[in-house]
Design a protein around this motif. Structure first.
Motif, PDB file in Angstrom:
ATOM      1  N   PHE A 221       0.838  -1.205   0.000  1.00 58.99           N
ATOM      2  CA  PHE A 221       0.000   0.000   0.000  1.00 58.99           C
ATOM      3  C   PHE A 221       0.869   1.249   0.000  1.00 58.99           C
ATOM      4  O   PHE A 221       0.649   2.182  -0.781  1.00 58.99           O
ATOM      5  CB  PHE A 221      -0.933   0.020   1.208  1.00 58.99           C
ATOM      6  CG  PHE A 221      -1.711   1.311   1.310  1.00 58.99           C
ATOM      7  CD1 PHE A 221      -2.899   1.470   0.620  1.00 58.99           C
ATOM      8  CD2 PHE A 221      -1.227   2.386   2.047  1.00 58.99           C
ATOM      9  CE1 PHE A 221      -3.596   2.675   0.662  1.00 58.99           C
ATOM     10  CE2 PHE A 221      -1.907   3.587   2.102  1.00 58.99           C
ATOM     11  CZ  PHE A 221      -3.102   3.727   1.404  1.00 58.99           C
TER      12      PHE A 221
ATOM     13  N   TYR B 279      -2.773   0.863   7.585  1.00 59.59           N
ATOM     14  CA  TYR B 279      -3.518   1.441   6.468  1.00 59.59           C
ATOM     15  C   TYR B 279      -4.651   0.535   5.993  1.00 59.59           C
ATOM     16  O   TYR B 279      -5.790   0.983   5.861  1.00 59.59           O
ATOM     17  CB  TYR B 279      -2.574   1.713   5.298  1.00 59.59           C
ATOM     18  CG  TYR B 279      -1.792   2.998   5.413  1.00 59.59           C
ATOM     19  CD1 TYR B 279      -2.421   4.237   5.310  1.00 59.59           C
ATOM     20  CD2 TYR B 279      -0.420   2.971   5.620  1.00 59.59           C
ATOM     21  CE1 TYR B 279      -1.707   5.414   5.405  1.00 59.59           C
ATOM     22  CE2 TYR B 279       0.306   4.146   5.716  1.00 59.59           C
ATOM     23  CZ  TYR B 279      -0.339   5.370   5.607  1.00 59.59           C
ATOM     24  OH  TYR B 279       0.369   6.548   5.722  1.00 59.59           O
ATOM     25  N   VAL B 280      -4.356  -0.719   5.706  1.00 60.19           N
ATOM     26  CA  VAL B 280      -5.366  -1.583   5.092  1.00 60.19           C
ATOM     27  C   VAL B 280      -5.639  -2.879   5.851  1.00 60.19           C
ATOM     28  O   VAL B 280      -6.757  -3.405   5.784  1.00 60.19           O
ATOM     29  CB  VAL B 280      -4.970  -1.920   3.631  1.00 60.19           C
ATOM     30  CG1 VAL B 280      -5.076  -0.683   2.757  1.00 60.19           C
ATOM     31  CG2 VAL B 280      -3.568  -2.526   3.548  1.00 60.19           C
TER      32      VAL B 280
ATOM     33  N   CYS C  36     -10.362   3.979   2.898  1.00 61.41           N
ATOM     34  CA  CYS C  36      -8.911   4.153   2.829  1.00 61.41           C
ATOM     35  C   CYS C  36      -8.540   5.457   3.517  1.00 61.41           C
ATOM     36  O   CYS C  36      -9.211   6.479   3.346  1.00 61.41           O
ATOM     37  CB  CYS C  36      -8.482   4.168   1.363  1.00 61.41           C
ATOM     38  SG  CYS C  36      -6.758   4.636   1.096  1.00 61.41           S
TER      39      CYS C  36
ATOM     40  N   THR D  37     -11.641   5.219  -0.574  1.00 65.93           N
ATOM     41  CA  THR D  37     -12.184   4.018  -1.202  1.00 65.93           C
ATOM     42  C   THR D  37     -12.261   2.884  -0.178  1.00 65.93           C
ATOM     43  O   THR D  37     -11.334   2.706   0.616  1.00 65.93           O
ATOM     44  CB  THR D  37     -11.283   3.570  -2.370  1.00 65.93           C
ATOM     45  OG1 THR D  37     -11.215   4.619  -3.336  1.00 65.93           O
ATOM     46  CG2 THR D  37     -11.820   2.310  -3.030  1.00 65.93           C
TER      47      THR D  37
ATOM     48  N   VAL E 149     -11.652  -0.410   1.655  1.00 70.11           N
ATOM     49  CA  VAL E 149     -10.551  -1.364   1.591  1.00 70.11           C
ATOM     50  C   VAL E 149     -11.086  -2.731   1.154  1.00 70.11           C
ATOM     51  O   VAL E 149     -12.121  -3.190   1.648  1.00 70.11           O
ATOM     52  CB  VAL E 149      -9.849  -1.479   2.962  1.00 70.11           C
ATOM     53  CG1 VAL E 149      -8.828  -2.622   2.964  1.00 70.11           C
ATOM     54  CG2 VAL E 149      -9.176  -0.158   3.326  1.00 70.11           C
TER      55      VAL E 149
ATOM     56  N   TRP F  44      -6.049  -4.486   0.443  1.00 70.83           N
ATOM     57  CA  TRP F  44      -5.479  -3.441  -0.385  1.00 70.83           C
ATOM     58  C   TRP F  44      -6.540  -2.385  -0.733  1.00 70.83           C
ATOM     59  O   TRP F  44      -7.732  -2.599  -0.530  1.00 70.83           O
ATOM     60  CB  TRP F  44      -4.887  -4.027  -1.665  1.00 70.83           C
ATOM     61  CG  TRP F  44      -5.844  -4.382  -2.759  1.00 70.83           C
ATOM     62  CD1 TRP F  44      -6.096  -3.662  -3.905  1.00 70.83           C
ATOM     63  CD2 TRP F  44      -6.685  -5.536  -2.853  1.00 70.83           C
ATOM     64  NE1 TRP F  44      -7.019  -4.294  -4.685  1.00 70.83           N
ATOM     65  CE2 TRP F  44      -7.397  -5.461  -4.071  1.00 70.83           C
ATOM     66  CE3 TRP F  44      -6.893  -6.649  -2.014  1.00 70.83           C
ATOM     67  CZ2 TRP F  44      -8.323  -6.430  -4.455  1.00 70.83           C
ATOM     68  CZ3 TRP F  44      -7.798  -7.611  -2.413  1.00 70.83           C
ATOM     69  CH2 TRP F  44      -8.501  -7.504  -3.612  1.00 70.83           C
ATOM     70  N   CYS F  45      -6.072  -1.261  -1.237  1.00 72.93           N
ATOM     71  CA  CYS F  45      -6.974  -0.187  -1.687  1.00 72.93           C
ATOM     72  C   CYS F  45      -7.032  -0.237  -3.211  1.00 72.93           C
ATOM     73  O   CYS F  45      -6.001   0.004  -3.869  1.00 72.93           O
ATOM     74  CB  CYS F  45      -6.480   1.172  -1.222  1.00 72.93           C
ATOM     75  SG  CYS F  45      -7.436   2.545  -1.956  1.00 72.93           S
TER      76      CYS F  45
ATOM     77  N   CYS G  11      -5.749   3.455  -4.580  1.00 74.45           N
ATOM     78  CA  CYS G  11      -4.338   3.821  -4.353  1.00 74.45           C
ATOM     79  C   CYS G  11      -3.377   2.803  -4.945  1.00 74.45           C
ATOM     80  O   CYS G  11      -2.221   3.128  -5.207  1.00 74.45           O
ATOM     81  CB  CYS G  11      -4.070   3.961  -2.848  1.00 74.45           C
ATOM     82  SG  CYS G  11      -4.906   5.368  -2.079  1.00 74.45           S
TER      83      CYS G  11
END
Length: 293
Positions: A197, A258-259, A267, A272, A274, A286-287, A290
């Motif tokens: 990420f 982050y994710v 996110c 967005t 995840v 994941w995003c 991004c």
């Protein structure tokens, strides 16, 4: 499963508190009785980690090799108080006053649960429960285990070029490659997802489509995140500007990642939701924005 930073913290703890000490080694559970006899009464010289493997050196020239796996953990009672390192368990407590036997070794409290290995010195004790691997090996056997492992970003002898050659030649996704211990040692599910990420790399991109510049940046970032984990005793991947309190440290959950474990949540960078999917027998996060393909 504990990731690489935890094993390096364990190695540092053993070296600091047990290095140079003669130790009593037993197996209350009984499954390690033969191995315990081989190193009982020897001097523990120090310890080192390679990826998710811990190696404790003894003056006999042999090594205790431990892989914690999903459920393994060490419990310590020494100068840092009683605490646990490894799989999640209860928080530690204050140091206990311990009796000593006729040879000067501390007398730990009665074992709780299935203690595979118990190590006692004149100043502390350590209990190992639930490892996936625990054995006494020779120097040659230790080196053979390490030869099968990829470079560990936390080791001074790590060769990132060795890992890059594997990645650059592979059609396998970069997310799957990062989970292979023969490619990069010490990376687990959290560091895998979080580093990709931070790099803005689609986890499904084939390894051979990762550019040299992207690989160099990814390796450097992984090394930095792992060093932070060794220092802080926790995995923190978020940058200050993406935390609710940028000045708070150590960072409290839920601001650390982050994710990972944030399926469906926005996110921290673009909003967005995840995404998650199964990959390499683990859950990938994941995003989609991004980390667009």
């Amino acid at each position: 499963m504990p990731e690489g930073h935890t094993l390096h913290r364990l190695a540092a703890h053993f070296t600091k508190h047990y290095g140079g000490a003669r130790v009593r080694v037993t197996s209350p559970q009984g499954r390690f009785a033969d191995g315990a006899r081989r190193i009982d009464g020897r001097t523990l010289l120090g310890a080192e980690a390679h990826g998710k493997q811990l190696f404790c050196a003894f003056d006999s020239g042999e090594w205790l090799r431990v892989h914690l796996g999903l459920y393994g953990a060490w419990t310590f009672g020494d100068a840092d108080g009683e605490r646990h390192l490894g799989a999640p368990r209860a928080a530690g407590g204050e140091r206990r006053e311990l009796a000593r036997d006729a040879e000067g070794f501390v007398a730990p409290p009665p074992p709780v649960g299935q203690v595979r290995v118990r190590i006692a010195s004149a100043s502390g004790w350590a209990d190992l429960r639930g490892p996936s691997a625990c054995e006494v090996v020779s120097e040659e056997e230790k080196l053979a285990v390490q030869a099968r492992l990829g470079p560990d970003p936390l080791r001074g002898d790590a060769d990132p070029e060795r890992a890059r050659r594997v990645v650059a030649a592979s059609r396998t996704s970069i997310a799957a490659l990062l989970m292979r211990q023969d490619v990069v040692a010490g990376i687990g599910n959290i560091y895998r997802a979080e580093s990709l990420f931070r790099a803005g790399i689609d986890p499904y991109r084939p390894g051979r489509a990762v550019t040299r510049a992207e690989w160099d940046a990814l390796w450097a970032d992984l090394a930095g995140l792992l060093r932070d984990g060794v220092r802080d005793g926790q995995i923190v991947t978020t940058r200050p500007e993406h935390r609710a309190d940028p000045d708070a440290y150590p960072v409290a959950r839920p601001d650390t990642l982050y994710v990972c474990y944030r399926t469906g949540e926005p996110c921290r960078v673009c909003g967005t939701p995840v995404a998650q999917a199964a990959l390499a027998a683990r859950t990938l996060y994941w995003c989609p924005t991004c980390q667009a393909a």
